[in-house]
Scaffold this active site. Structure first.
Site, PDB file in Angstrom:
ATOM      1  N   TYR A  58       9.032  -1.830  13.256  1.00 35.25           N
ATOM      2  CA  TYR A  58       7.958  -1.309  12.411  1.00 35.25           C
ATOM      3  C   TYR A  58       6.628  -1.363  13.164  1.00 35.25           C
ATOM      4  O   TYR A  58       5.881  -0.380  13.211  1.00 35.25           O
ATOM      5  CB  TYR A  58       7.867  -2.105  11.107  1.00 35.25           C
ATOM      6  CG  TYR A  58       6.815  -1.583  10.160  1.00 35.25           C
ATOM      7  CD1 TYR A  58       7.041  -0.442   9.391  1.00 35.25           C
ATOM      8  CD2 TYR A  58       5.574  -2.224  10.031  1.00 35.25           C
ATOM      9  CE1 TYR A  58       6.073   0.042   8.528  1.00 35.25           C
ATOM     10  CE2 TYR A  58       4.605  -1.745   9.164  1.00 35.25           C
ATOM     11  CZ  TYR A  58       4.855  -0.607   8.416  1.00 35.25           C
ATOM     12  OH  TYR A  58       3.890  -0.133   7.570  1.00 35.25           O
ATOM     13  N   SER A  63      -0.954   0.293  10.407  1.00 30.60           N
ATOM     14  CA  SER A  63      -0.748  -1.023   9.813  1.00 30.60           C
ATOM     15  C   SER A  63      -1.508  -2.035  10.655  1.00 30.60           C
ATOM     16  O   SER A  63      -1.833  -1.765  11.819  1.00 30.60           O
ATOM     17  CB  SER A  63       0.751  -1.352   9.831  1.00 30.60           C
ATOM     18  OG  SER A  63       0.977  -2.723   9.575  1.00 30.60           O
TER      19      SER A  63
END
Length: 246
Positions: free
Chosen positions: A165, A152
């Site tokens: 995350y 990400s």
């Protein structure tokens, strides 16, 4: 860069896709099958996996297989058993797309719950670590194997409120780099993809006010997913590539 592969680039290959029930995982499974691969669909919701399965079958692509598995509760033994099943059913494994992941709750660092932290690290890091350990012996038998992780933008550069995350994606990129380095003299290539802002349910959860119509669809970013699995991408190892470079 243009990522082009031949229409039968994955013919004869067996590829495992995690999180194959929806979003990017579903599209990757369909695209891999379209290019000739026998795809193993892994996820926790059988109904969603069956929908992906039906779409692949209806298109006349190679018949896929389904492995229902909840990565939150899966043990090391579950992954070892899974590999035994794959070997007995298909006799080979040529690629793994680690796509499944949990977003959790976006919150200030001091408000991250321990349960949330544990769940995200379990699914996004530990499960992928255990699964990769389990599949490696089978991948070593392939003449041209691939492991593709999912990172990400917050896995390159930490961002406020993205908490666990983001930490999990830093860990994912580290795991990819270690493996790529260790396996550089083998037939296995290891990379990661940062899909960027894509029209998925996870993205909608993170950015509820955003106009999803302005985002690229999973299909739009598939050229890179195909390239890193196909013979054409053989020279690439140890890289995290942005599917939507700025």
């Amino acid at each position: 860069m243009e990522y082009a592969v031949s229409s039968d680039a994955l013919k004869g290959k067996v590829i495992l896709v995690t999180g194959a029930g929806d979003g990017i995982g579903k599209q990757a499974a369909i695209s891999y099958a379209q290019h000739g691969a026998t795809v193993i669909l892994l996820g926790r919701t059988v109904k969603k996996l069956e929908a992906t399965y039906d779409e692949i079958e209806a298109a006349g692509y190679p018949q896929p297989a389904i492995i229902p598995l909840d990565m939150k509760g899966a043990t090391k033994q579950n992954y070892i058993d899974m590999v035994d099943t794959i070997e007995s059913q298909f006799g080979r494994l040529d690629g793994v797309l680690h796509n499944a992941g949990l977003l959790g709750v976006l919150s200030p660092f001091d408000q991250i719950g321990e349960d949330t932290y544990d769940d995200i690290m379990q699914v996004n890091v530990k499960a992928q670590f255990l699964m990769t350990q389990a599949v490696l012996p089978l991948l070593h038998k392939s003449e041209d194997a691939r492991i593709v992780f999912t990172s990400s933008t917050v896995g390159h550069s930490g961002r406020a409120y993205w908490g666990t995350y983001a930490m999990s994606k830093f860990a994912t990129e580290g795991m990819m780099q270690i493996l790529a380095d260790e396996l550089s003299d083998t037939t296995i290539r290891v990379n990661a993809i940062n899909p960027g802002g894509t029209r998925t349910s996870m993205r909608a959860k993170a950015y509820p006010a955003e106009d999803a119509e302005l985002l690229k669809t999973p299909l739009d970013i598939m050229p890179l997913y195909l390239y890193l699995m196909a013979p054409e991408g053989k020279a690439v190892n140890g890289q995290c590539i942005d599917a939507q470079p700025k």
